[in-house]
Scaffold this motif. Structure first.
Motif, short mmCIF file in Angstrom:
data_model
loop_
_atom_site.label_atom_id
_atom_site.label_comp_id
_atom_site.label_asym_id
_atom_site.label_seq_id
_atom_site.Cartn_x
_atom_site.Cartn_y
_atom_site.Cartn_z
N CYS A 449 -66.48 18.26 10.75
CA CYS A 449 -67.78 17.67 10.46
C CYS A 449 -68.58 18.53 9.48
O CYS A 449 -69.28 18.00 8.61
CB CYS A 449 -68.57 17.47 11.76
SG CYS A 449 -67.90 16.18 12.83
N ARG A 450 -68.47 19.84 9.64
CA ARG A 450 -69.18 20.73 8.71
C ARG A 450 -68.60 20.63 7.31
O ARG A 450 -69.32 20.73 6.30
CB ARG A 450 -69.11 22.16 9.23
CG ARG A 450 -70.02 22.39 10.43
CD ARG A 450 -69.83 23.76 11.04
NE ARG A 450 -70.72 23.96 12.19
CZ ARG A 450 -70.57 24.93 13.08
NH1 ARG A 450 -69.56 25.80 12.95
NH2 ARG A 450 -71.43 25.04 14.09
N ARG A 452 -67.33 18.01 6.02
CA ARG A 452 -67.78 16.74 5.45
C ARG A 452 -69.22 16.46 5.88
O ARG A 452 -69.58 15.34 6.24
CB ARG A 452 -66.88 15.60 5.90
CG ARG A 452 -65.41 15.75 5.50
CD ARG A 452 -64.66 14.48 5.76
NE ARG A 452 -65.16 13.37 4.97
CZ ARG A 452 -64.80 12.09 5.14
NH1 ARG A 452 -63.93 11.79 6.09
NH2 ARG A 452 -65.29 11.13 4.38
N GLN A 453 -70.05 17.51 5.83
CA GLN A 453 -71.37 17.44 6.43
C GLN A 453 -72.22 16.29 5.88
O GLN A 453 -72.88 15.59 6.64
CB GLN A 453 -72.10 18.77 6.20
CG GLN A 453 -73.43 18.84 6.94
CD GLN A 453 -73.97 20.24 6.99
OE1 GLN A 453 -73.31 21.19 6.57
NE2 GLN A 453 -75.18 20.41 7.49
N GLN A 454 -72.21 16.10 4.58
CA GLN A 454 -73.06 15.05 4.01
C GLN A 454 -72.66 13.67 4.52
O GLN A 454 -73.50 12.88 4.94
CB GLN A 454 -72.97 15.07 2.47
CG GLN A 454 -73.88 14.04 1.82
CD GLN A 454 -73.85 14.13 0.30
OE1 GLN A 454 -73.27 15.05 -0.27
NE2 GLN A 454 -74.48 13.18 -0.35
N LYS A 455 -71.35 13.41 4.54
CA LYS A 455 -70.86 12.11 5.02
C LYS A 455 -71.16 11.93 6.51
O LYS A 455 -71.63 10.86 6.94
CB LYS A 455 -69.34 12.03 4.78
CG LYS A 455 -68.67 10.80 5.38
CD LYS A 455 -69.11 9.52 4.70
CE LYS A 455 -68.34 8.33 5.23
NZ LYS A 455 -68.80 7.05 4.64
N CYS A 457 -73.50 13.38 8.36
CA CYS A 457 -74.93 13.21 8.58
C CYS A 457 -75.37 11.80 8.25
O CYS A 457 -76.21 11.21 8.95
CB CYS A 457 -75.73 14.23 7.76
SG CYS A 457 -75.61 15.92 8.40
N GLU A 458 -74.81 11.24 7.20
CA GLU A 458 -75.16 9.85 6.84
C GLU A 458 -74.73 8.88 7.94
O GLU A 458 -75.45 7.94 8.27
CB GLU A 458 -74.47 9.48 5.52
CG GLU A 458 -75.07 10.16 4.30
CD GLU A 458 -74.29 9.86 3.04
OE1 GLU A 458 -73.26 9.14 3.13
OE2 GLU A 458 -74.67 10.36 1.96
N LYS A 461 -77.02 9.24 10.97
CA LYS A 461 -78.35 8.68 10.71
C LYS A 461 -78.36 7.17 10.94
O LYS A 461 -79.41 6.60 11.26
CB LYS A 461 -78.79 9.01 9.29
CG LYS A 461 -79.24 10.45 9.12
CD LYS A 461 -79.64 10.75 7.66
CE LYS A 461 -80.04 12.20 7.52
NZ LYS A 461 -80.38 12.55 6.11
N CYS A 518 -77.48 17.41 12.65
CA CYS A 518 -77.34 16.24 11.77
C CYS A 518 -78.53 15.30 11.92
O CYS A 518 -78.46 14.12 11.57
CB CYS A 518 -76.05 15.51 12.07
SG CYS A 518 -74.57 16.43 11.60
#
Length: 916
Positions: A449-450, A452-455, A457-458, A461, A518
């Motif tokens: 997860c870290r 691919r953090q941006q993906k 977190c999206e 959300k 996140c």
């Protein structure tokens, strides 16, 4: 795991529409419409006939067992049997055999496919005898919660059909029978208990195991005589799925059969592996059945797919099996293979193929999934992703039917699949994954997860979006309460879409931290109003509580019942969490919708340590709830002796504070039978005679509830033994009314007033006679209670016994001097009372005792008048034989015959007419 159900919903919908159209009063069908309807009905009939023909072929090898005959007997008596057994023990074969038997011998029409109650009501034909077969009732491998709800919603209508089957009444109930079968795991599931009204029809197959003779006869159906000689001393399996073993043994050699009976799982695994090497096409077909959820539809071979995923899954398996690049040739090969199902462990039902047994399906998934690992990771259903895969480092000796992920590439693909599920709004495979129990797995998942953090977190959300701004189905909104689930596999169908709350429920602190980083909404609630902090406090997840508080979780947010995190932590006895919440300034006075505070609920059920922790922070320690109950009151109500002792050290002045019903702590302790609490309260000078608003004293309520030892304690503590309630009933009267013989003896020996009367002037003896407690009547009489004392209407204890039909008490009273000739204020006699209530035996006894059978009351009604009005044939006969005069008239100048005619007592009219 998801539920696998027969895919006949379209058939059901079409048939339902047909029925609806055919019954519509507005419908003006033209001949073409009628032809279409006839064609549709024929199509349904053809489907049913196909099933029945398959059953007939299978029935050729069926052996009638003791269990079969028992089920048939039950079915003929009750019109419904729910057969419960483990997979592979022959329950399906039994219900099919019985259905065929009823069709052949009693001309029952078989309805072989019933997916829901709707099928029954659409197909029922009140002019024919029918038997409905419901196999895999509410689930095949695991419980289908939706199916349970559907059956529950119409269970009363189904029971009405069962109970009225074959009756010829005005409602025209059909002659129907129901044969249902379900797995023992489904039956034992807490969800299934909703259908408890069907429990009287349950037949547990394991209670009627196969006899050795039955096993031998079954084996002979499948094994050649030559093999039988070799195996006769070997095949003595006591497995519940013995019939399945025999079925698989067909056409096998002796050594194969021995291995099969020794270990079904190992045999199937090895057989599938050998098949991969010997017949790639056949193995490919089995793989497709396994990958496509045990539901390989024939339409796929005509390029009709339900989804792109299904299409890609099919194509990937064919490529991995090296069946060639030409689609048409590949599909033709598979179609030819499917037409020859011998030794494939696969069967066909309607338009789809499936494994012949759930256990074989599970094994096939693990074997095929291991061989085609990447394809299965990509396309197998999400519940399998959550439950049936394991990283090599997480494997244990207890793992069964697990697909092992043994390389970095597969691990990445596995995590990629989790992300795809999250994109679809599915949280089960990610946050209820069985591998989350392993710290090493969680470490790898967090690292992914870290990376691919941006993906990630999206994606997370997406779950923060409020329900009013995103389309959420009714099923997603109305998921069941996950707190109640003890078996994780139920959770797959509950679309919570609340990752933080779900991870808290699972107890994964590091995943909770990941989600918070996140930007998951820390104060988001589920449909029960519960936040992640609430769930952590409810379930005792101390580390997660600390994480959430460190991230400023709102401690004041309550669930739908107004219960705060501190409230549930106090109730559940989590002292560490209570201390933590108080240290963070949780509101100790915050009450739920019932006005219960954390302190009060702790006094009710928690240990003393929790009470002490809260009391130190309580500015209003005497806070009462909406029912007016104090902490001391609820502690007394629940028998919390040590809590009471502590409370009395700081709240002694409130020892007699009543609730809204006027009940003191001592009263409620007596009512609940907490003897040690009663003794403690009395030692602290609780008022022994303090009554509730109905004037019931502690002694009164104790006598009513039947706690003899507490009665003795109260009397020793100088309780008023004759203290009355608002109807002037004493403890002795209420003990007689409730049949508390031992308490009556204690009160009598303690010199209670034995002839005291209540507002209706009923003595304790009168009450005991009315209720039919002969032992108490005898005890009171032996202690000089009057048997002649009458109530306010002039009725004696004899009247009460005659009215209620207590012959043994009537006899006792008469033998000890009761006046059988007495009359009440209406001139009614004991004989008239007995006859009016249809008590023939008592009436005959009184007549034999010398009563004047023609004696009338104030309205000139004789016993014969009263018997005629009530339609009591037997009593009329007794009176006539004793010489009753038939032409006497009442105040309205009516004879007994006139009254018999008036009240349509035909038999009595005939008796009186013949006598005249």
């Amino acid at each position: 795991m998801e539920e696998i159900m027969f895919n006949l919903e379209k058939v059901e919908e079409e048939l339902a529409q047909y029925k609806k159209d055919s019954h519509s009063e507005k419908s003006q069908a033209v001949p073409d419409d009628l032809m279409k309807k006839d064609e549709e009905e024929l199509r349904i009939r053809d489907i049913h006939n196909q099933h029945i023909n398959d059953w007939i072929k299978e029935d050729d090898k069926f052996i009638v067992t003791i269990a079969t005959n028992k089920i048939l007997e039950n079915l003929k008596t009750d019109s419904c049997v729910l057969v419960v057994g483990c997979a592979g023990n022959g329950k399906s074969s039994i219900i099919r055999h019985i259905a065929l038997k009823l069709r052949n011998e009693d001309q029952y029409e078989i309805i072989p496919i019933v997916l829901s109650p709707g099928s029954i009501f659409e197909l029922i034909n009140r002019k024919r005898k029918q038997i409905f077969i419901v196999d895999d009732f509410c689930g095949k491998v695991i419980t289908n919660a939706l199916s349970v709800e559907v059956w529950f919603s119409q269970i009363h209508e189904i029971l009405k059909l069962i109970l009225n089957s074959g009756t010829n009444d005005s409602e025209g109930f059909a002659d129907v029978k129901f044969l249902l079968a379900t797995g023992i795991n489904i039956y034992n599931d807490s969800i299934f208990k909703k259908l408890q009204m069907l429990m009287k029809y349950v037949f547990i197959l394991s209670k009627w195991p196969l006899t050795e003779d039955e096993k031998l006869r079954i084996i002979k159906k499948y094994i050649s005589p030559e093999e039988e000689i070799i195996l006769s001393q070997t095949l003595k399996s006591d497995k519940a799925y013995f019939p399945l073993l025999c079925k698989i043994a067909e056409n096998k050699k002796a050594d194969q059969i021995i291995k099969l009976f020794s270990n079904l799982g190992d045999f199937i695994k090895q057989d599938l592996v050998d098949l991969k090497n010997s017949n790639n096409l056949k193995f490919c077909t089995i793989t497709l059945c396994a990958l496509l959820n045990n539901n390989f539809k024939t339409e796929i071979l005509d390029e009709v797919y339900e989804s792109d995923t299904e299409m890609l899954a099919f194509e990937n398996v064919c490529l991995e099996c090296n069946l060639g690049p030409h689609k048409d040739k590949v599909k033709k090969k598979i179609k030819e293979q499917l037409e020859n199902l011998e030794d494939m462990y696969v069967a066909k039902t309607d338009n789809y193929y499936h494994f012949i047994h759930g256990e074989i399906y599970q094994i096939a998934v693990s074997v095929c999934g291991q061989i085609f690992l990447h394809t299965f990771i990509q396309f197998v259903r999400s519940s399998f992703i959550a439950e049936r895969f394991s990283f090599q480092t997480n494997m244990t000796v207890n793992n069964k039917h697990i697909i092992i992920i043994d390389n970095k590439i597969a691990e990445k693909k596995y995590f990629d699949r989790l992300m795809l599920d999250l994109e679809k709004g599915e949280t089960y495979s990610t946050f209820h994954n069985s591998q989350l129990r392993s710290e090493s797995y969680r470490t790898k998942f967090i690292a992914y997860c870290r990376m691919r953090q941006q993906k990630v977190c999206e994606l997370f959300k997406l779950f923060n979006v409020k329900s009013d701004t995103v389309s959420i189905t009714c099923a997603e909104r109305d998921y069941a309460d996950y707190i109640e689930f003890t078996k994780q596999h139920h959770f797959y169908s509950h679309k919570m879409r609340k990752p933080l709350i779900e991870s808290t429920w699972e107890g994964n602190e590091d995943i909770v931290q990941l989600l918070l980083k996140c930007d998951c909404d820390i104060n988001e609630t589920d449909r029960f109003g519960r936040t992640a902090l609430f769930v952590a406090c409810l379930l005792g997840k101390k580390k997660i509580v600390n994480v959430l508080l460190d991230n400023n979780a709102n401690m004041s947010l309550c669930n739908e019942k107004g219960q705060s995190p501190l409230f549930v932590a106090s109730r559940e006895r989590y002292d560490d969490i209570v201390n933590t919440l108080l240290h963070n300034n949780a509101d100790v006075n915050q009450c739920d919708v019932n006005g219960d505070s954390p302190f009060l609920v702790a006094c009710s059920g928690s240990q003393l340590s929790t009470v002490k922790i809260l009391s130190r922070r309580m500015p209003q320690i005497l806070q009462r709830n909406n029912l007016g109950q104090t902490p001391l009151f609820v502690a007394s109500m629940n028998g919390r002796k040590f809590v009471i002792r502590y409370l009395l050290s700081v709240l002694s002045e409130y020892i007699s504070t009543p609730d809204n019903e006027g009940r003191s702590p001592l009263f409620i302790a007596c009512m609940k039978g907490h003897q040690n609490v009663v003794e403690l309260l009395l030692k602290r000078n609780a008022n022994v005679s303090q009554s509730d608003w109905n004037k019931r004293s502690p002694l009164f309520i104790t006598a009513a509830e039947g706690y003899a030892d507490i009665v003795t304690i109260l009397i020793k503590n100088k309780a008023d033994i004759n203290q009355c309630d608002e109807e002037s009933m004493t403890p002795l009267s209420i003990a007689c009314d409730k049949g508390r013989t031992e308490i009556v003896r204690i009160l009598v020996n303690s010199h209670a007033d034995i002839n005291i009367t209540d507002l209706k002037k009923r003595t304790p003896l009168y009450v005991a006679c009315s209720r039919g407690f002969k032992d108490i009547v005898k005890l009171l009489h032996e202690n000089n209670a009057s048997i002649l004392e009458c109530n306010k209407w002039g009725g004696s204890p004899l009247f009460a016994a005659c009215r209620e039909g207590h012959f043994d008490i009537v006899k006792y009273l008469v033998e000890h001097g009761a006046n059988v000739f007495s009359q009440d204020s209406n001139g009614t006699t004991p004989l008239l009372v007995a006859i009016e209530n249809g008590n023939t035996e008592i009436g005959k006894f009184l007549i034999d005792s010398g009563f004047d059978i023609n004696r009338s009351d104030n309205y000139k009604r004789t016993p014969l008048h009263v018997a005629a009005v009530g339609g009591h044939n037997d009593i009329v006969n007794v009176l006539l034989n004793a010489g009753a005069i038939t032409n006497l008239t009442d105040v309205e100048n009516q004879t007994p015959l006139d009254l018999a005619r008036k009240y349509s007592s035909t038999d009595i009219v005939n008796l009186l007419s013949s006598d005249n």
